[in-house]
Design a protein around this motif. Structure first.
Motif: not given
Length: 336
Positions: A17, A76, A83, A55, A58, A72, A65, A79, A67
């Protein structure tokens, strides 16, 4: 640190992201090319409205994930996924992520990646991307980090040629011409997906600077489409602490208008789009004013307000129903 990132993504489904601007897509592309040989799958998104990864952004089944240049959201962070956060914007929850490359004093996310993950690289494309991000976040030509500057003159010397500015007595480097092109995606489409795809689908800068990558034609068409919107007549109002312009346009052009009409004090352009206000704040060189801190002060004071950024350039969003409240609060701010 690089080894830790590689082990984090090895054999995993990754959601990458990024922010929608030049630094966002450049930093995202750097991470994409670093992890591509190791990840099982990489899906990407490049956004900025709101300035958080939610969220719903995603892809289902994401195990990691990442970023870059964007934060985030709390949902997120909760989750069931690892991360990674790679950024230079202030972030109170950095201790909640599994992997971080974080320095709020860095000029850009892309130059931060270069410094922390690949300072010894001899890959010209990686140097190209790092500089695009650096200049995309208003990096000073005379303050390029030493290693990045040395690598740039060594590996991409033709893009480090100085050119005389048409608008002032200053100069610019050839590579800076590509920053505005990368920003056309966010301005036309409210996302950076096409510029990011451009940077993902080549491993050398030549298709970009020579213009023969198919997506370069798309971005040039965006640039021509947007050009007429930048010439619109606007009313510049003086709110004491800053000049202010209010527009209503379906395109994300407030940042360009702010830069164009900036004179002797900070200027903000507020764009009312449907039920939302999307704004940009710019500060002239030599003016003592921190745009990011100024806007961050409104977070929590206006329902749904989300603002922040850098010293010279920052952005914000909030509900249109709070426009009058925001303007009255700005008018009440003390000038330094």
């Amino acid at each position: 640190m690089l080894k830790k990132l590689i082990e984090l993504v090895r054999g995993k489904r990754v959601m990458l992201c990024t922010h929608w601007d030049a630094d966002g897509v450049a930093s995202g592309a750097l991470i994409y090319h670093i992890i591509k040989p190791f990840a099982l799958e990489i899906n990407t998104v490049s956004k900025g409205k709101p300035f958080q990864i939610m969220k719903e952004d995603i892809s289902e089944g994401s195990e990691v994930i990442i970023c870059t240049d964007i934060q985030p959201s709390s949902e997120v962070l909760d989750m069931d996924a690892k991360i990674a956060y790679i950024d230079h914007h202030p972030f109170d929850a950095v201790n909640k992520v599994d992997f971080a490359v974080y320095d709020p004093d860095a000029q850009s996310a892309a130059s931060l990646i270069f410094e922390k993950l690949m300072p010894d690289t001899n890959n010209p494309y990686f140097v190209f991307l790092a500089l695009l991000g650096y200049f995309g976040d208003q990096g000073d030509r005379d303050a390029i980090p030493d290693t990045l500057r040395r690598k740039a003159f060594e590996l991409i010397p033709e893009l480090m040629q100085k050119r005389q500015s048409y608008y002032s007595d200053s100069y610019y480097y050839d590579i800076e011409r590509y920053v505005s092109l990368l920003n056309t995606g966010k301005r036309r489409n409210w996302n950076g997906d096409i510029p990011l795809e451009l940077l993902k689908t080549t491993d050398h800068y030549e298709p970009i600077v020579m213009g023969y990558h198919p997506l370069m034609e798309v971005l040039h068409s965006y640039k021509m489409e947007l050009k007429s919107l930048y010439e619109q007549d606007v009313e510049v109002m003086d709110f004491g602490v800053a000049h202010c312009i209010i527009i209503s346009n379906k395109k994300n052009i407030q940042g360009v208008l702010a830069a164009k009409h900036m004179k002797d004090k900070p200027i903000m352009v507020l764009n009312t789009v449907d039920d939302e206000v999307i704004g940009s704040l710019r500060v002239p060189d030599g003016f003592e004013f921190d745009a990011g801190s100024f806007l961050s002060a409104f977070n929590g004071k206006i329902e749904g307000f989300l603002g922040g950024g850098h010293e010279k350039a920052a952005g914000f969003t909030f509900s249109k129903k709070h426009l009058d409240l925001f303007l009255s609060m700005v008018k009440g701010c003390k000038t330094s």
